[in-house]
Design a protein around this motif. Structure first.
Motif, PDB file in Angstrom:
ATOM      1  N   UNK A   1       0.852  -1.191   0.000  1.00  0.00           N
ATOM      2  CA  UNK A   1       0.000   0.000   0.000  1.00  0.00           C
ATOM      3  C   UNK A   1       0.885   1.238   0.000  1.00  0.00           C
ATOM      4  N   UNK A   2       0.740   2.033  -1.051  1.00  0.00           N
ATOM      5  CA  UNK A   2       1.594   3.201  -1.245  1.00  0.00           C
ATOM      6  C   UNK A   2       0.974   4.423  -0.571  1.00  0.00           C
ATOM      7  N   UNK A   3       1.818   5.241   0.051  1.00  0.00           N
ATOM      8  CA  UNK A   3       1.395   6.507   0.640  1.00  0.00           C
ATOM      9  C   UNK A   3       2.421   7.570   0.297  1.00  0.00           C
ATOM     10  N   UNK A   4       2.045   8.834   0.490  1.00  0.00           N
ATOM     11  CA  UNK A   4       2.939   9.946   0.173  1.00  0.00           C
ATOM     12  C   UNK A   4       2.824  10.988   1.269  1.00  0.00           C
ATOM     13  N   UNK A   5       3.953  11.639   1.580  1.00  0.00           N
ATOM     14  CA  UNK A   5       3.960  12.678   2.602  1.00  0.00           C
ATOM     15  C   UNK A   5       4.921  13.792   2.192  1.00  0.00           C
ATOM     16  N   UNK A   6       4.466  15.065   2.203  1.00  0.00           N
ATOM     17  CA  UNK A   6       3.070  15.471   2.375  1.00  0.00           C
ATOM     18  C   UNK A   6       2.257  15.209   1.114  1.00  0.00           C
TER      19      UNK A   6
ATOM     20  N   UNK B   1       3.986  27.175  -2.817  1.00  0.00           N
ATOM     21  CA  UNK B   1       5.397  26.805  -2.901  1.00  0.00           C
ATOM     22  C   UNK B   1       5.526  25.288  -3.053  1.00  0.00           C
ATOM     23  N   UNK B   2       6.092  24.802  -4.156  1.00  0.00           N
ATOM     24  CA  UNK B   2       6.196  23.351  -4.353  1.00  0.00           C
ATOM     25  C   UNK B   2       7.279  22.742  -3.476  1.00  0.00           C
ATOM     26  N   UNK B   3       7.247  21.403  -3.317  1.00  0.00           N
ATOM     27  CA  UNK B   3       8.241  20.696  -2.516  1.00  0.00           C
ATOM     28  C   UNK B   3       8.558  19.337  -3.100  1.00  0.00           C
ATOM     29  N   UNK B   4       9.310  18.552  -2.330  1.00  0.00           N
ATOM     30  CA  UNK B   4       9.728  17.218  -2.769  1.00  0.00           C
ATOM     31  C   UNK B   4       9.104  16.174  -1.845  1.00  0.00           C
ATOM     32  N   UNK B   5       7.999  15.584  -2.222  1.00  0.00           N
ATOM     33  CA  UNK B   5       7.330  14.606  -1.358  1.00  0.00           C
ATOM     34  C   UNK B   5       8.120  13.306  -1.269  1.00  0.00           C
ATOM     35  N   UNK B   6       7.819  12.538  -0.216  1.00  0.00           N
ATOM     36  CA  UNK B   6       8.434  11.226  -0.015  1.00  0.00           C
ATOM     37  C   UNK B   6       7.402  10.138  -0.243  1.00  0.00           C
ATOM     38  N   UNK B   7       7.745   9.185  -1.104  1.00  0.00           N
ATOM     39  CA  UNK B   7       6.880   8.058  -1.427  1.00  0.00           C
ATOM     40  C   UNK B   7       7.323   6.843  -0.628  1.00  0.00           C
ATOM     41  N   UNK B   8       6.370   6.066  -0.132  1.00  0.00           N
ATOM     42  CA  UNK B   8       6.715   4.851   0.618  1.00  0.00           C
ATOM     43  C   UNK B   8       5.611   3.822   0.451  1.00  0.00           C
ATOM     44  N   UNK B   9       5.959   2.578   0.730  1.00  0.00           N
ATOM     45  CA  UNK B   9       4.990   1.500   0.658  1.00  0.00           C
ATOM     46  C   UNK B   9       5.134   0.615   1.888  1.00  0.00           C
ATOM     47  N   UNK B  10       4.038   0.041   2.320  1.00  0.00           N
ATOM     48  CA  UNK B  10       4.036  -0.943   3.408  1.00  0.00           C
ATOM     49  C   UNK B  10       3.374  -2.214   2.909  1.00  0.00           C
ATOM     50  N   UNK B  11       3.910  -3.356   3.322  1.00  0.00           N
ATOM     51  CA  UNK B  11       3.321  -4.634   2.923  1.00  0.00           C
ATOM     52  C   UNK B  11       3.807  -5.170   1.603  1.00  0.00           C
ATOM     53  N   UNK B  12       4.847  -4.557   1.016  1.00  0.00           N
ATOM     54  CA  UNK B  12       5.403  -5.096  -0.229  1.00  0.00           C
ATOM     55  C   UNK B  12       6.174  -6.382   0.075  1.00  0.00           C
ATOM     56  N   UNK B  13       5.931  -7.434  -0.685  1.00  0.00           N
ATOM     57  CA  UNK B  13       6.586  -8.723  -0.458  1.00  0.00           C
ATOM     58  C   UNK B  13       6.959  -9.374  -1.781  1.00  0.00           C
ATOM     59  N   UNK B  14       7.887 -10.307  -1.702  1.00  0.00           N
ATOM     60  CA  UNK B  14       8.194 -11.168  -2.835  1.00  0.00           C
ATOM     61  C   UNK B  14       8.801 -10.476  -4.026  1.00  0.00           C
ATOM     62  N   UNK B  15       9.410  -9.316  -3.847  1.00  0.00           N
ATOM     63  CA  UNK B  15       9.924  -8.574  -4.997  1.00  0.00           C
ATOM     64  C   UNK B  15      11.439  -8.651  -5.071  1.00  0.00           C
ATOM     65  N   UNK B  16      11.921  -8.588  -6.294  1.00  0.00           N
ATOM     66  CA  UNK B  16      13.357  -8.497  -6.507  1.00  0.00           C
ATOM     67  C   UNK B  16      13.799  -7.079  -6.781  1.00  0.00           C
TER      68      UNK B  16
ATOM     69  N   UNK C   1       7.964  19.388  -7.265  1.00  0.00           N
ATOM     70  CA  UNK C   1       6.933  19.228  -8.280  1.00  0.00           C
ATOM     71  C   UNK C   1       6.532  20.606  -8.799  1.00  0.00           C
ATOM     72  N   UNK C   2       6.021  20.667 -10.024  1.00  0.00           N
ATOM     73  CA  UNK C   2       5.598  21.934 -10.617  1.00  0.00           C
ATOM     74  C   UNK C   2       4.101  21.973 -10.865  1.00  0.00           C
ATOM     75  N   UNK C   3       3.417  20.863 -10.630  1.00  0.00           N
ATOM     76  CA  UNK C   3       1.966  20.813 -10.753  1.00  0.00           C
ATOM     77  C   UNK C   3       1.492  19.608  -9.961  1.00  0.00           C
ATOM     78  N   UNK C   4       0.194  19.419  -9.877  1.00  0.00           N
ATOM     79  CA  UNK C   4      -0.345  18.237  -9.215  1.00  0.00           C
ATOM     80  C   UNK C   4       0.149  16.986  -9.938  1.00  0.00           C
ATOM     81  N   UNK C   5       0.671  15.999  -9.159  1.00  0.00           N
ATOM     82  CA  UNK C   5       1.289  14.805  -9.742  1.00  0.00           C
ATOM     83  C   UNK C   5       0.649  13.547  -9.167  1.00  0.00           C
ATOM     84  N   UNK C   6       0.822  12.441  -9.918  1.00  0.00           N
ATOM     85  CA  UNK C   6       0.257  11.145  -9.552  1.00  0.00           C
ATOM     86  C   UNK C   6       1.386  10.111  -9.565  1.00  0.00           C
ATOM     87  N   UNK C   7       1.384   9.229  -8.555  1.00  0.00           N
ATOM     88  CA  UNK C   7       2.491   8.287  -8.396  1.00  0.00           C
ATOM     89  C   UNK C   7       1.964   6.882  -8.126  1.00  0.00           C
TER      90      UNK C   7
END
Length: 542
Positions: free
Chosen positions: A348-353, A359-374, A405-411
């Motif tokens: 499950x992916x989340x982003x903060x903020x 004023x734009x910024x640099x958000x942090x992306x993270x995931x919880x529950x990721x398994x079985x990946x290389x 970011x320079x506009x609304x973004x999707x990840x």
């Protein structure tokens, strides 16, 4: 004649193995004698900490250097005390445990007593143990009530002390032990009783540092092998930190020469067998018939065929060695190892903020529950649901964008294993930059005072009207504003925004009865300000 010759050989071997030897292991740099690293913790005569637990690790190389080889029978251990303090009353409860292990170091910050003691043998127990005075450094011997057979690899020795059965002061003073600095060889802690000592630390015994400190030890043993003595020690491969495995995994087993003599594989070839059960059932083998292996040394042996680990589930690995003339079959097999091939999931992916204002910024992306990946790959898009492309270098969890970011973004996140890819949920980072897009001035002719209707449009969720160019308090809200009665030309200002609003936080009213509030969290208010805001008022109750 054969029977007589056999009897003589057996008698000769018995005489050699029955000779006791005593060695001291004090690897590392000696430190100032102290109580804190055990084996019995006693910091002062009146200390309330009447219980302690320690586990010490001795590697195969340390034991081999001391002359202790596979097959040795340990019958006594001792630690060296440096002062005249003694235990009082009937003494304390003291136990010693031993375990053969493949562990190479105690590198974790802490470990549970249950894990450390799993598979260990209770080799000494005294329910009325006294600790004598030793005016000069002298070893206190503990003859084992159950002898212990060392089968190669590392050796873990654990101690357990509890003197709560003595009322009042439990000792005449501090128990100071000789110790040396050696990296990652100790876990321990102390407390008032044994019950709360469920987790041992590698750095502190609760009141003082034990980091990399291990007490000197004396070990008395008999035997050890000089003949052929090989065994499987551990599973080297396959390994995957996130449990992604392929259909062609190479299985590698580490074998060890437990003998005091080198082995020449061209003369004594060894077969390494690996039985795999669980998600699949397969037997893999390899033959080593060239080269030599020095005493106490290891060799990593890849199996001759690969293992198909494409199915999810648990794979159990059991490996052992076979060589003609092996004198200690008990150490031929390694401990079983379970490896899980996990279901591939991006989590499950989340982003903060999740949003920025102007004023734009640099958000942090993270995931919880990721398994079985290389591998992981973060993607971005300018539009929701489509148009996603890889973000260069975005392959970690968490991941912080390299530029604002320079506009609304999707990840979203891609998790891949062995050619299969799973896509996560999609998250949005909103860049709010509300603008006034149009205004409608107002005018009125005639004798004053008069009211005028003004209008404005904007991209924000709210429109506020002001009578000053900056700051101030809104005098009106909404797309239209009717001025108060005016008698002269008057300028009004309009602004738009997103979010915001009014909020009352903290205690709604004073407490009915007076209180100091000491030790509580009811007084004061702590919060994070993620954007500029106006603090309208503060109420202090007294």
């Amino acid at each position: 004649m054969k029977k007589i010759f056999t009897s003589i050989c057996l008698t000769t071997l018995f005489i050699i193995n029955s000779q006791s030897q005593t060695v001291i292991i004090n690897t590392g740099t000696a430190g100032t004698p102290a109580y804190n690293a055990g084996p019995v913790s006693r910091s002062a005569a009146a200390s309330a900490f009447d219980a302690s637990r320690y586990t010490y690790l001795y590697t195969a190389a340390e034991l081999a250097a001391a002359g202790i080889t596979s097959g040795a029978v340990i019958n006594l251990v001792g630690w060296v005390k440096n002062n005249t303090a003694t235990s009082l009353g009937v003494g304390g409860i003291f136990r010693i445990y031993m375990k053969n292990t493949a562990t190479a170091s105690f590198s974790l910050a802490s470990e549970t007593w249950a894990n450390l003691n799993s598979g260990a043998t209770l080799v000494y127990e005294n329910l009325t143990q006294t600790i004598p005075a030793t005016a000069t450094p002298n070893y206190i011997d503990f003859p084992l009530t159950t002898t212990f057979i060392y089968t190669g690899g590392s050796l873990e020795i654990s101690t357990e002390w509890d003197i709560n059965q003595v009322s009042g002061n439990a000792s005449t003073g501090t128990f100071d032990w000789l110790w040396s600095t050696v990296t990652d060889r100790i876990y321990g802690t102390g407390n008032t009783t044994l019950a709360p000592i469920t987790t041992l630390s590698s750095t502190t015994n609760s009141i003082s540092t034990i980091d990399d400190r291990r007490p000197f030890i004396k070990i008395t043993y008999t035997g050890g092998t000089t003949g052929i003595d090989l065994g499987a020690q551990s599973l080297v491969a396959p390994t995957s930190p996130n449990n992604c495995y392929t259909s062609t995994e190479t299985v590698t087993i580490r074998i060890r020469n437990y003998s005091t003599n080198p082995i020449d594989f061209s003369v004594n070839p060894v077969t390494v067998t690996t039985n795999v059960t669980g998600a699949v059932t397969q037997t893999l083998t390899a033959v080593v018939n060239t080269g030599t292996l020095a005493p106490a040394s290891t060799l990593d042996v890849p199996m001759s065929a690969t293992l198909n680990m494409s199915s999810t589930g648990v794979y159990t690995f059991n490996a052992f060695t076979t060589v003609t003339g092996d004198v200690t079959p008990a150490n031929n097999a390694m401990p079983a190892v379970n490896i899980t091939k996990a279901v591939l999931a991006a989590g499950t992916v989340s982003v903060s903020p999740g949003s920025y204002c102007v004023t734009p910024g640099t958000p942090t992306l993270s995931t919880t529950g990721a398994t079985g990946y290389g591998s992981l790959q973060w993607q971005e898009s300018l539009t929701p649901g489509a148009g996603f492309t890889n973000i260069p270098g975005a392959t970690t969890n968490p991941y912080t964008l390299g530029s604002p970011i320079t506009q609304t973004m999707y990840y979203r996140l891609l998790a891949s294993c062995n050619g299969t890819t799973i896509t996560s949920n999609e998250v949005t980072v909103t860049l709010n930059n509300p603008q006034i897009t149009g205004t409608t001035p107002g005018a009125s002719c005639g004798p004053g005072p008069v009211t005028v209707i003004l209008g404005a449009t904007g991209t924000g969720s709210t429109i506020n009207w002001y009578d000053v160019a900056s700051g101030g308090v809104p005098v009106g809200t909404g797309p239209s504003f009717t001025t108060p009665p005016i008698s002269t030309n008057t300028t009004y200002y309009v602004a738009t925004g997103s979010g915001g609003g009014l909020a009352n936080v903290g205690l709604p009213a004073r407490f009915a009865t007076a209180t100091s509030g000491a030790g509580t969290t009811n007084f004061g208010l702590v919060f994070d300000a993620l954007a500029a805001f106006t603090l309208n008022s503060v109420v202090v109750y007294q």
